[in-house]
Design an enzyme around this catalytic site. Sequence first.
Site, PDB file in Angstrom:
ATOM      1  N   HIS A  76       0.844  -1.205   0.000  1.00 50.38           N
ATOM      2  CA  HIS A  76       0.000   0.000   0.000  1.00 50.38           C
ATOM      3  C   HIS A  76       0.873   1.247   0.000  1.00 50.38           C
ATOM      4  O   HIS A  76       1.804   1.369   0.792  1.00 50.38           O
ATOM      5  CB  HIS A  76      -0.899   0.008   1.239  1.00 50.38           C
ATOM      6  CG  HIS A  76      -1.785   1.204   1.350  1.00 50.38           C
ATOM      7  ND1 HIS A  76      -1.714   2.086   2.401  1.00 50.38           N
ATOM      8  CD2 HIS A  76      -2.757   1.678   0.523  1.00 50.38           C
ATOM      9  CE1 HIS A  76      -2.623   3.047   2.236  1.00 50.38           C
ATOM     10  NE2 HIS A  76      -3.267   2.809   1.108  1.00 50.38           N
ATOM     11  N   SER A  77       0.600   2.160  -0.923  1.00 47.92           N
ATOM     12  CA  SER A  77       1.228   3.483  -0.941  1.00 47.92           C
ATOM     13  C   SER A  77       2.758   3.371  -1.053  1.00 47.92           C
ATOM     14  O   SER A  77       3.273   2.801  -2.009  1.00 47.92           O
ATOM     15  CB  SER A  77       0.788   4.246   0.316  1.00 47.92           C
ATOM     16  OG  SER A  77       1.052   5.618   0.201  1.00 47.92           O
TER      17      SER A  77
END
Length: 240
Positions: A76-77
Amino acid sequence: MATYLLVHGAWHSGQCWERVVPLLTAAGHRVFAPSLTGYGDTTHLAGPEVGLDTHVDDIVGLITGEDLTEVILVGHSYAGLVISSVANQVPDRIARLVYLDAMVPEDGESAVDAQPATQALIDLALKSDSGWRVPPLPEMPPPFGLFGVTDPADVAWLRTMLSDQPVRCLQQPVRLDNPAVTAIPRAHIHCTVKPEGIPRRPVPAVQPNGDPAQVWELATGHDCMITMPDGLCELLLRLG
């Protein structure tokens, strides 16, 4: 049974996956959601020496220590950088890379290359009293909220797991120089509720392995594991 390894982004901890892990587990799969060095129960280990390489070592160590194979590796991210370098080191253990609203780097790129707006955060950290701490981004008015989270109770919960990001994480380059990594299938999940001025790097129509690109969208903010766990889980199960 599939094996999912969920890697959180900057400022967060493994606790952010708390609503997703039970859903994947209930579907009969094995799930790992560790906190990277400097976050969660290891916040005391955060320091200027902690960087992207530290976090790559965290995940490679978990994969090899648990002897995991056929891993669906979700980043994520910021963790898009992490999972890329992890796959470069242990490509034979990775079944699929999933970039969840994530930075998608090329070989030798840092966070700034993948997301140029990151440079402003680096500059602030280097000029700060600590010289290395990058504080979490501030909360914005709805619909963007705190990392896309707007429900007051969820915002309060999210704040309990946020801590400063060591600037070295945003400076160190990704390594993608192992030819074997190009054979790993990729999928991209994009969260569509996001502020203007933060462009997303386009996903090429063809994956490095020659397959057509897999791109899905979730109509929610950045921290979809908090705001839309069921929708995220549905997509992850399709990959498993």
